[in-house]
Design a protein around this motif. Sequence first.
Motif, mmCIF file in Angstrom:
data_model
loop_
_atom_site.group_PDB
_atom_site.id
_atom_site.type_symbol
_atom_site.label_atom_id
_atom_site.label_comp_id
_atom_site.label_asym_id
_atom_site.label_seq_id
_atom_site.Cartn_x
_atom_site.Cartn_y
_atom_site.Cartn_z
ATOM 1 N N LEU A 93 62.478 58.065 121.056
ATOM 2 C CA LEU A 93 61.389 58.050 120.069
ATOM 3 C C LEU A 93 61.706 58.956 118.884
ATOM 4 C CD1 LEU A 93 58.301 58.083 122.466
ATOM 5 C CD2 LEU A 93 58.995 56.222 120.944
ATOM 6 N N MET A 94 62.458 60.025 119.126
ATOM 7 C CA MET A 94 62.842 60.914 118.027
ATOM 8 C C MET A 94 63.739 60.183 117.025
ATOM 9 S SD MET A 94 63.582 64.403 120.163
ATOM 10 C CE MET A 94 63.843 65.585 118.858
ATOM 11 N N PHE A 95 64.598 59.304 117.521
ATOM 12 C CA PHE A 95 65.534 58.584 116.650
ATOM 13 C C PHE A 95 65.048 57.186 116.300
ATOM 14 C CE2 PHE A 95 68.426 61.642 118.750
ATOM 15 C CZ PHE A 95 68.891 62.268 117.614
ATOM 16 N N ARG A 96 63.780 56.913 116.526
ATOM 17 C CA ARG A 96 63.240 55.561 116.345
ATOM 18 C C ARG A 96 63.459 55.010 114.949
ATOM 19 N NH1 ARG A 96 57.067 55.448 117.302
ATOM 20 N NH2 ARG A 96 57.184 56.853 115.530
ATOM 21 N N GLU A 97 63.230 55.798 113.909
ATOM 22 C CA GLU A 97 63.299 55.287 112.539
ATOM 23 C C GLU A 97 64.664 55.496 111.892
ATOM 24 O OE1 GLU A 97 60.148 57.078 110.328
ATOM 25 O OE2 GLU A 97 58.616 56.482 111.763
ATOM 26 N N GLN A 98 65.635 55.950 112.674
ATOM 27 C CA GLN A 98 66.941 56.277 112.083
ATOM 28 C C GLN A 98 67.907 55.103 112.183
ATOM 29 O OE1 GLN A 98 67.109 59.077 110.488
ATOM 30 N NE2 GLN A 98 65.092 59.698 111.198
ATOM 31 N N ASN A 99 68.796 55.043 111.177
ATOM 32 C CA ASN A 99 69.852 54.033 111.145
ATOM 33 C C ASN A 99 71.126 54.673 111.710
ATOM 34 O OD1 ASN A 99 71.665 52.107 110.519
ATOM 35 N ND2 ASN A 99 71.191 51.996 108.343
ATOM 36 N N PRO A 100 71.797 54.047 112.679
ATOM 37 C CA PRO A 100 72.978 54.674 113.299
ATOM 38 C C PRO A 100 74.069 55.049 112.288
ATOM 39 C CG PRO A 100 72.334 52.726 114.535
ATOM 40 C CD PRO A 100 71.479 52.764 113.318
ATOM 41 N N GLU A 101 74.306 54.186 111.258
ATOM 42 C CA GLU A 101 75.354 54.485 110.268
ATOM 43 C C GLU A 101 75.018 55.757 109.494
ATOM 44 O OE1 GLU A 101 74.077 51.406 110.615
ATOM 45 O OE2 GLU A 101 75.815 50.284 111.343
ATOM 46 N N GLU A 102 73.736 55.893 109.105
ATOM 47 C CA GLU A 102 73.332 57.085 108.352
ATOM 48 C C GLU A 102 73.444 58.333 109.219
ATOM 49 O OE1 GLU A 102 69.410 56.366 106.895
ATOM 50 O OE2 GLU A 102 70.040 54.693 105.622
ATOM 51 N N LEU A 103 73.084 58.211 110.501
ATOM 52 C CA LEU A 103 73.194 59.356 111.411
ATOM 53 C C LEU A 103 74.648 59.782 111.572
ATOM 54 C CD1 LEU A 103 70.670 58.529 114.264
ATOM 55 C CD2 LEU A 103 70.530 60.379 112.613
ATOM 56 N N ALA A 104 75.548 58.810 111.645
ATOM 57 C CA ALA A 104 76.975 59.139 111.790
ATOM 58 C C ALA A 104 77.476 59.887 110.568
ATOM 59 C CB ALA A 104 77.782 57.872 112.012
ATOM 60 N N VAL A 105 77.056 59.452 109.371
ATOM 61 C CA VAL A 105 77.474 60.129 108.134
ATOM 62 C C VAL A 105 76.882 61.528 108.077
ATOM 63 C CG1 VAL A 105 77.250 60.084 105.622
ATOM 64 C CG2 VAL A 105 77.843 58.006 106.842
ATOM 65 N N LEU A 106 75.596 61.677 108.487
ATOM 66 C CA LEU A 106 74.965 62.991 108.485
ATOM 67 C C LEU A 106 75.633 63.926 109.484
ATOM 68 C CD1 LEU A 106 71.177 62.082 108.284
ATOM 69 C CD2 LEU A 106 72.526 63.241 106.548
ATOM 70 N N GLY A 107 76.068 63.379 110.612
ATOM 71 C CA GLY A 107 76.722 64.196 111.623
ATOM 72 C C GLY A 107 78.038 64.761 111.146
ATOM 73 N N GLN A 108 78.709 64.065 110.229
ATOM 74 C CA GLN A 108 79.981 64.555 109.710
ATOM 75 C C GLN A 108 79.782 65.616 108.643
ATOM 76 O OE1 GLN A 108 81.738 60.984 108.297
ATOM 77 N NE2 GLN A 108 82.322 60.266 110.306
ATOM 78 N N GLY A 109 78.580 65.741 108.138
ATOM 79 C CA GLY A 109 78.309 66.751 107.116
ATOM 80 C C GLY A 109 78.747 66.274 105.743
ATOM 81 N N PRO A 110 78.685 67.167 104.740
ATOM 82 C CA PRO A 110 79.044 66.779 103.381
ATOM 83 C C PRO A 110 80.500 66.354 103.258
ATOM 84 C CG PRO A 110 78.210 69.066 103.443
ATOM 85 C CD PRO A 110 78.211 68.529 104.836
ATOM 86 N N ALA A 111 81.375 66.993 104.035
ATOM 87 C CA ALA A 111 82.792 66.628 103.953
ATOM 88 C C ALA A 111 82.998 65.189 104.404
ATOM 89 C CB ALA A 111 83.616 67.574 104.828
#
Length: 194
Positions: A93-111
Amino acid sequence: GLRGALMAPSPQDWEQRQEEDTLLIERILLLLRNVLHVPPDPTEEQGVDGDASVHDRVLWALHVSGMDDLLKFLASAQVEQQWALHVLEIISLMFREQNPEELAVLGQGPAGAEHGEDTRELENLRQRELAEKRARALQRPSRHSRFGGSYVLQGLKSIGERDLVFHKGLHNLKSYSHDLGKEPRRVPRRRQAA
């Protein structure tokens, strides 16, 4: 509440945990699940573009309070397996509105985001270069043949009885000799004329 019931000082306290503590943990997890389960209502929220939604603000409050660390602890502790399904449901439920591709990019950070942009830019440049190469190849005139033709020289005999066949261009005909294309014979130095 939940932190006090969970963070017991020693393993013996896990076994001696009272039924009230177990009920308290279950009620808090169910409350958290029910709060996160509420569907978003865009007409009610009416936020500015880029503004955090109510769901995002709830998640931020959970993070600030340290509840996300407690959920990770509950999910990974061997002795707390009874809460695994509750925790799994809460995390989904915490990740309900999230897009997996965007989460992957956010997980890598700005670099990681910059690396993705650089990769896309390089790919675009490569595609453009390939298109330019193809266009140049299409505009290039057909390849010139170096074959200047073969000519039969009448009146000059080859080794046999046939006429001589000349394979060079006609402009080379003036300098024609039978020794054309042969290596010049080297005279030893001692036999050369002084």
